[in-house]
Design a protein around this motif. Structure first.
Motif, mmCIF file in Angstrom:
data_model
loop_
_atom_site.group_PDB
_atom_site.id
_atom_site.type_symbol
_atom_site.label_atom_id
_atom_site.label_comp_id
_atom_site.label_asym_id
_atom_site.label_seq_id
_atom_site.Cartn_x
_atom_site.Cartn_y
_atom_site.Cartn_z
ATOM 1 N N LEU A 149 17.014 5.151 -0.509
ATOM 2 C CA LEU A 149 16.360 4.170 -1.369
ATOM 3 C C LEU A 149 17.379 3.391 -2.189
ATOM 4 O O LEU A 149 17.245 2.168 -2.373
ATOM 5 N N GLN A 150 18.414 4.052 -2.679
ATOM 6 C CA GLN A 150 19.426 3.353 -3.460
ATOM 7 C C GLN A 150 20.197 2.359 -2.601
ATOM 8 O O GLN A 150 20.515 1.245 -3.041
ATOM 9 N N LEU A 151 20.491 2.741 -1.366
ATOM 10 C CA LEU A 151 21.155 1.806 -0.455
ATOM 11 C C LEU A 151 20.263 0.585 -0.198
ATOM 12 O O LEU A 151 20.748 -0.555 -0.173
ATOM 13 N N MET A 152 18.971 0.821 -0.006
ATOM 14 C CA MET A 152 18.048 -0.293 0.215
ATOM 15 C C MET A 152 17.971 -1.199 -0.997
ATOM 16 O O MET A 152 17.976 -2.436 -0.869
ATOM 17 N N ARG A 153 17.924 -0.617 -2.202
ATOM 18 C CA ARG A 153 17.891 -1.433 -3.422
ATOM 19 C C ARG A 153 19.177 -2.234 -3.586
ATOM 20 O O ARG A 153 19.150 -3.386 -4.055
ATOM 21 N N SER A 154 20.291 -1.640 -3.209
ATOM 22 C CA SER A 154 21.567 -2.338 -3.321
ATOM 23 C C SER A 154 21.600 -3.555 -2.402
ATOM 24 O O SER A 154 22.094 -4.627 -2.781
ATOM 25 N N LEU A 187 0.799 -1.218 0.000
ATOM 26 C CA LEU A 187 0.000 0.000 0.000
ATOM 27 C C LEU A 187 0.831 1.266 0.000
ATOM 28 O O LEU A 187 0.424 2.286 -0.552
ATOM 29 N N LYS A 188 2.029 1.243 0.619
ATOM 30 C CA LYS A 188 2.801 2.472 0.766
ATOM 31 C C LYS A 188 4.085 2.494 -0.052
ATOM 32 O O LYS A 188 4.846 3.453 0.051
ATOM 33 N N ARG A 189 4.350 1.479 -0.859
ATOM 34 C CA ARG A 189 5.657 1.428 -1.510
ATOM 35 C C ARG A 189 5.862 2.574 -2.499
ATOM 36 O O ARG A 189 6.973 3.091 -2.622
ATOM 37 N N HIS A 190 4.818 2.991 -3.202
ATOM 38 C CA HIS A 190 4.975 4.133 -4.109
ATOM 39 C C HIS A 190 5.142 5.429 -3.314
ATOM 40 O O HIS A 190 5.882 6.326 -3.729
ATOM 41 N N LYS A 191 4.464 5.521 -2.166
ATOM 42 C CA LYS A 191 4.626 6.707 -1.320
ATOM 43 C C LYS A 191 6.032 6.774 -0.724
ATOM 44 O O LYS A 191 6.587 7.855 -0.532
ATOM 45 N N LEU A 192 6.603 5.607 -0.441
ATOM 46 C CA LEU A 192 7.955 5.585 0.116
ATOM 47 C C LEU A 192 8.937 6.245 -0.847
ATOM 48 O O LEU A 192 9.819 7.000 -0.437
ATOM 49 N N ALA A 193 8.767 5.999 -2.120
ATOM 50 C CA ALA A 193 9.659 6.593 -3.115
ATOM 51 C C ALA A 193 9.543 8.108 -3.151
ATOM 52 O O ALA A 193 10.483 8.801 -3.552
ATOM 53 N N GLU A 194 8.404 8.632 -2.689
ATOM 54 C CA GLU A 194 8.198 10.082 -2.692
ATOM 55 C C GLU A 194 8.671 10.746 -1.401
ATOM 56 O O GLU A 194 8.925 11.949 -1.389
ATOM 57 N N HIS A 195 8.787 9.963 -0.321
ATOM 58 C CA HIS A 195 9.042 10.574 0.984
ATOM 59 C C HIS A 195 10.300 10.055 1.676
ATOM 60 O O HIS A 195 10.506 10.353 2.849
ATOM 61 N N LYS A 196 11.115 9.304 0.980
ATOM 62 C CA LYS A 196 12.390 8.855 1.538
ATOM 63 C C LYS A 196 13.497 9.336 0.613
ATOM 64 O O LYS A 196 13.310 9.438 -0.604
ATOM 65 N N SER A 197 14.653 9.618 1.161
ATOM 66 C CA SER A 197 15.709 10.218 0.351
ATOM 67 C C SER A 197 16.175 9.261 -0.738
ATOM 68 O O SER A 197 16.226 8.043 -0.524
ATOM 69 N N PRO A 198 16.536 9.773 -1.902
ATOM 70 C CA PRO A 198 17.045 8.916 -2.983
ATOM 71 C C PRO A 198 18.262 8.105 -2.565
ATOM 72 O O PRO A 198 18.433 6.963 -3.006
ATOM 73 N N VAL A 199 19.103 8.675 -1.729
ATOM 74 C CA VAL A 199 20.289 7.940 -1.276
ATOM 75 C C VAL A 199 19.872 6.735 -0.438
ATOM 76 O O VAL A 199 20.392 5.622 -0.620
ATOM 77 N N ASP A 246 19.128 -10.822 -2.595
ATOM 78 C CA ASP A 246 18.080 -11.514 -3.357
ATOM 79 C C ASP A 246 18.170 -11.115 -4.833
ATOM 80 O O ASP A 246 17.289 -10.430 -5.355
ATOM 81 N N PRO A 247 19.239 -11.511 -5.526
ATOM 82 C CA PRO A 247 19.442 -11.044 -6.905
ATOM 83 C C PRO A 247 18.341 -11.487 -7.880
ATOM 84 O O PRO A 247 18.114 -10.824 -8.891
ATOM 85 N N LEU A 248 17.658 -12.598 -7.590
ATOM 86 C CA LEU A 248 16.591 -13.067 -8.478
ATOM 87 C C LEU A 248 15.244 -12.429 -8.148
ATOM 88 O O LEU A 248 14.260 -12.672 -8.846
ATOM 89 N N ASN A 249 15.194 -11.637 -7.068
ATOM 90 C CA ASN A 249 13.968 -10.960 -6.649
ATOM 91 C C ASN A 249 12.817 -11.953 -6.464
ATOM 92 O O ASN A 249 11.696 -11.743 -6.919
ATOM 93 N N THR A 250 13.104 -13.029 -5.719
ATOM 94 C CA THR A 250 12.072 -14.034 -5.455
ATOM 95 C C THR A 250 11.444 -13.909 -4.076
ATOM 96 O O THR A 250 10.467 -14.598 -3.787
ATOM 97 N N MET A 251 11.994 -13.047 -3.219
ATOM 98 C CA MET A 251 11.458 -12.921 -1.863
ATOM 99 C C MET A 251 10.490 -11.732 -1.781
ATOM 100 O O MET A 251 10.900 -10.570 -1.844
ATOM 101 N N ASN A 252 9.204 -12.042 -1.695
ATOM 102 C CA ASN A 252 8.152 -11.043 -1.543
ATOM 103 C C ASN A 252 8.350 -9.846 -2.496
ATOM 104 O O ASN A 252 8.375 -8.694 -2.061
ATOM 105 N N PRO A 253 8.460 -10.133 -3.798
ATOM 106 C CA PRO A 253 8.706 -9.026 -4.750
ATOM 107 C C PRO A 253 7.524 -8.065 -4.812
ATOM 108 O O PRO A 253 6.377 -8.422 -4.559
ATOM 109 N N GLY A 254 7.819 -6.811 -5.120
ATOM 110 C CA GLY A 254 6.781 -5.795 -5.224
ATOM 111 C C GLY A 254 6.318 -5.260 -3.904
ATOM 112 O O GLY A 254 5.350 -4.503 -3.837
ATOM 113 N N ARG A 255 7.022 -5.623 -2.829
ATOM 114 C CA ARG A 255 6.690 -5.105 -1.513
ATOM 115 C C ARG A 255 7.853 -4.261 -0.997
ATOM 116 O O ARG A 255 9.003 -4.569 -1.288
ATOM 117 N N LEU A 256 7.535 -3.223 -0.295
ATOM 118 C CA LEU A 256 8.493 -2.322 0.335
ATOM 119 C C LEU A 256 9.176 -1.412 -0.677
ATOM 120 O O LEU A 256 9.139 -0.193 -0.535
#
Length: 472
Positions: free
Chosen positions: A446-451, A432-444, A457-467
């Motif tokens: 978010l990039q650290l979290m994506r890294s 519910l809030k993942r798109h809002k997170l991108a608007e209200h958390k710093s880009p740095v 989880d390089p194959l993105n098999t663990m609960n993808p599309g969440r957070l």
């Protein structure tokens, strides 16, 4: 997919691989606002079975959605609508593996219901202080995956602060055993804190070692009525100075929240709500005696009454009366449900800034949508406010929410950012809030979290599309 289903059946048994159309309890979120479709539901009974299931899904490149009690409010533990994801329910893994009275720790499996954990601790003469409204059905794995809060965070901290170790199955099906229960371990990155709050996106929590505390000799509850949130902050300051670590709960509720409880559950006999804009529920835990505790609490309230910080106050005279007062607080969410669909916000603001935030957000929303009702309550002591909006009276609540939810949330989250707050205090981000997170958390950030997500989880098999939302 047939081959994967057969493999899963070989691992956990045919009775624990569920398929077909009768999976609503697993596929629908607690608020009944979203429903997905799973390839199947698999119910492992041990950590070894979890690891084998994860390994099989990784080999088939099939995503896994871990689920505990399915009591979350952000649709973070149900499958998407593709029908291709395996939902892994941990509900069979309920064992208390051990309790160490000297180390003051308890080790439980992820599917252990929070209330069962509390009872196991109490039977051994200890307190496990995590306490929230869903404790009769939520599980400790879900509590840790979302870093749950509750009513005693002020004294004991969130789930993260109560956790000393984890057992986790990685996205590759490997097992990390970090259950030692050490309070000091300076040997590198803190993997425990990485998995706590990760919402199942980095691995599957299968067990945890948690802190226990000596049971207090006495617990007392008080109810105070106040004119404003500024007065609530003044009372909080007085309580912290006079009670210190004995102050274990400080909950705030506005008049509209209590009016809904009075309307839908009149047998609860809500005190003092009609004459006052706000009420506060205080809890004191004392290790000396009930007489000592009562003296501290009554002295606090007498001084607050003399200084006109509070308008009126009562101290519970029995365990039943204390339970009844807490039951009022815990019934607010149910009363909202009875009233009709509403827009919920689980936010945090620095405690000092909460009065100004509420004034600004109330004014902006009233200007945009006249007649809306504000149902505000939460854990003022740690800055966590449940800032909820109910449709005007009379109106079609469902239609109102469909038409205005995005507009309302945009105004609220904009105000949260202006007041240096967070759009998720204790419920997580989920879907519910993942798109809002991108608007209200710093880009740095978010990039650290994506890294981190990409590395673990390089194959993105663990609960993808969440957070996290994938970068553009």
């Amino acid at each position: 997919m047939t081959a994967l289903i057969e493999t899963l059946i070989d691992i956990v048994g045919a009775s624990h691989v569920l398929q077909g159309n009768d999976l609503q309890a697993y596929e629908e979120d607690w608020r009944q606002r979203q429903r997905g479709k799973a390839l199947c539901v698999v119910r492992p009974g041990s950590t070894q079975e979890v690891a084998r299931v994860v390994k099989a899904c990784a080999a088939a490149r099939v995503a896994i959605v871990p689920q505990g009690g399915n009591t979350g409010l952000v649709a973070g533990s149900i499958p998407d609508e593709s029908g291709t994801q395996v939902l892994m329910s941990l509900r069979r893994m309920t064992a208390v593996r051990g309790l160490d009275p000297v180390n003051q720790t308890i080790t439980v499996e992820a599917g252990c219901v929070l209330q069962s954990l509390q009872e196991a601790a109490e039977q051994a003469g200890f307190l496990f202080p995590l306490s929230l409204g869903a404790e009769g059905s939520c599980t400790i794995g879900g509590n840790l995956a979302t870093n749950a809060g509750g009513t005693q965070v002020l004294r004991y901290g969130n789930a993260r602060e109560l956790c000393l170790g984890l057992e986790v199955v990685t996205p590759q099906g490997d097992l990390w055993d970090g259950l030692a229960g050490l309070r000091k371990d300076n040997t590198g990155y803190d993997l425990r804190d990485l998995f706590v709050g990760s919402e199942g996106t980095l691995g599957v929590i299968t067990a945890a070692t948690l802190k226990l505390y000596p049971k207090p000799v006495a617990q007392l509850t008080a109810w105070a009525a106040l004119a404003s949130l500024e007065d609530a902050n003044r009372l909080l300051g007085l309580a912290q100075r006079q009670l210190g670590a004995s102050l274990t709960g400080f909950e705030v509720m506005n008049r509209q929240a209590l009016q809904l409880v009075d309307k839908h559950f009149p047998h609860l006999r809500v005190p003092m709500w009609q004459e006052n804009d706000w009420c506060v529920l205080l809890e004191l835990s004392d290790n000396e005696s009930e007489i000592h505790a009562r003296g501290l609490l009554e002295s606090l309230l007498e001084g607050a009454l003399q200084d006109e910080v509070v308008a009126d106050a009562i101290v519970a005279e029995s365990l039943k009366q204390a339970h009844d007062l807490w039951h009022i607080r815990e019934s607010i969410t149910l009363a909202q449900t009875q009233e009709g669909h509403n827009v919920k916000h689980d936010i945090s603001i620095p405690v000092s800034g909460i009065p100004a935030f509420v004034r600004a957000a109330d004014a902006a929303l009233r200007a945009a949508l006249p007649g809306i009702r504000f149902v505000n309550f939460g854990h003022l002591g740690d800055g966590n406010l449940h800032y909820n909006i109910q449709a005007p009276e009379p109106s079609d609540a469902s239609a109102f929410v469909r038409a205005h939810e995005d507009q309302i949330s945009a105004i609220v989250y904009d105000m949260v950012s202006k007041h240096q707050g967070s759009i998720s205090a204790e419920h997580g981000v989920g879907e519910l809030k993942r798109h809002k997170l991108a608007e209200h958390k710093s880009p740095v950030a978010l990039q650290l979290m994506r890294s981190i997500k990409s590395a673990i989880d390089p194959l993105n098999t663990m609960n993808p599309g969440r957070l996290l939302v994938a970068p553009n």
